[in-house]
Design a protein around this motif. Structure first.
Motif, PDB file in Angstrom:
ATOM      1  N   GLN A 110       8.926  -2.635  -0.651  1.00 44.01           N
ATOM      2  CA  GLN A 110       8.936  -3.986  -1.204  1.00 44.01           C
ATOM      3  C   GLN A 110      10.357  -4.555  -1.264  1.00 44.01           C
ATOM      4  OE1 GLN A 110       6.882  -1.500  -2.783  1.00 44.01           O
ATOM      5  NE2 GLN A 110       5.296  -2.361  -1.495  1.00 44.01           N
ATOM      6  N   ASP A 111      11.312  -3.716  -1.630  1.00 44.44           N
ATOM      7  CA  ASP A 111      12.727  -4.088  -1.664  1.00 44.44           C
ATOM      8  C   ASP A 111      13.535  -2.795  -1.619  1.00 44.44           C
ATOM      9  OD1 ASP A 111      12.853  -3.069  -4.351  1.00 44.44           O
ATOM     10  OD2 ASP A 111      12.270  -5.025  -5.137  1.00 44.44           O
ATOM     11  N   GLU A 112      14.822  -2.856  -1.911  1.00 44.52           N
ATOM     12  CA  GLU A 112      15.667  -1.653  -1.800  1.00 44.52           C
ATOM     13  C   GLU A 112      15.296  -0.548  -2.784  1.00 44.52           C
ATOM     14  OE1 GLU A 112      19.847  -2.324  -1.810  1.00 44.52           O
ATOM     15  OE2 GLU A 112      19.725  -3.906  -0.306  1.00 44.52           O
ATOM     16  N   THR A 113      14.603  -0.908  -3.855  1.00 44.61           N
ATOM     17  CA  THR A 113      14.341   0.081  -4.902  1.00 44.61           C
ATOM     18  C   THR A 113      12.862   0.302  -5.209  1.00 44.61           C
ATOM     19  OG1 THR A 113      14.592  -1.588  -6.633  1.00 44.61           O
ATOM     20  CG2 THR A 113      16.572  -0.326  -6.018  1.00 44.61           C
ATOM     21  N   HIS A 114      11.961  -0.350  -4.493  1.00 42.67           N
ATOM     22  CA  HIS A 114      10.527  -0.205  -4.761  1.00 42.67           C
ATOM     23  C   HIS A 114       9.761  -0.022  -3.455  1.00 42.67           C
ATOM     24  CE1 HIS A 114      12.051  -2.333  -8.316  1.00 42.67           C
ATOM     25  NE2 HIS A 114      11.123  -1.633  -8.958  1.00 42.67           N
ATOM     26  N   ALA A 115       8.801   0.906  -3.483  1.00 43.38           N
ATOM     27  CA  ALA A 115       7.983   1.154  -2.291  1.00 43.38           C
ATOM     28  C   ALA A 115       6.625   1.697  -2.721  1.00 43.38           C
ATOM     29  CB  ALA A 115       8.679   2.148  -1.363  1.00 43.38           C
ATOM     30  N   THR A 116       5.664   1.595  -1.809  1.00 52.06           N
ATOM     31  CA  THR A 116       4.346   2.187  -2.010  1.00 52.06           C
ATOM     32  C   THR A 116       3.997   3.028  -0.790  1.00 52.06           C
ATOM     33  OG1 THR A 116       3.258   0.239  -1.106  1.00 52.06           O
ATOM     34  CG2 THR A 116       3.438   0.361  -3.505  1.00 52.06           C
TER      35      THR A 116
END
Length: 132
Positions: free
Chosen positions: A89-95
């Motif tokens: 999603q961004d540099e610090t969030h993912a799924t």
């Protein structure tokens, strides 16, 4: 002349020896430094297969981490991992959406989850997930 044994394949399903795949995140100088959420998720699956409870706790975000992880029931066999999707999603969030298959007592089981990950201080952590 006999050939040396082939390196053990990584439990996560990638076509690499364990030492060159999830093993480097489990131990050694790169320990706990998976480069992205998918690599961390794969290393956590491998840790489940290998019974590395300390690694699982250390890679679980402190906000949602349980106090302990129960050992698996005797006879549980992990059969494989299918990563369906990895989205940053961004540099610090993912799924990461995955299906993990196992067998216990002659019955097959599937764990289908979309997991959330966060990166803090250069390290990825598992936060939580939604079962599908």
């Amino acid at each position: 002349m006999t050939q040396p044994p082939a390196p053990a394949a990584c439990p996560c399903g990638r076509p690499l020896p364990y030492e060159n795949c999830c093993g480097r995140w489990h131990a050694g100088p790169e320990r706990l430094r998976a480069p992205d959420a998918e690599a961390l998720m794969r290393s956590r699956y491998s840790a489940f297969v290998l019974g590395l409870g300390d690694y699982l706790l250390e890679t679980w975000h402190p906000r949602t981490r349980p106090a302990s992880i129960e050992p698996h029931e005797p006879g549980l066999r992990w059969l494989g991992l299918d990563v369906r999707r990895h989205a940053q999603q961004d540099e610090t969030h993912a799924t990461v959406e995955f299906v993990a298959r196992s067998k216990l007592g002659g019955r097959a089981h599937r764990l289908h989850e979309t997991s959330r990950f966060v990166r803090e201080d250069g390290r990825w952590f598992y936060v939580d997930g939604d079962l599908r």
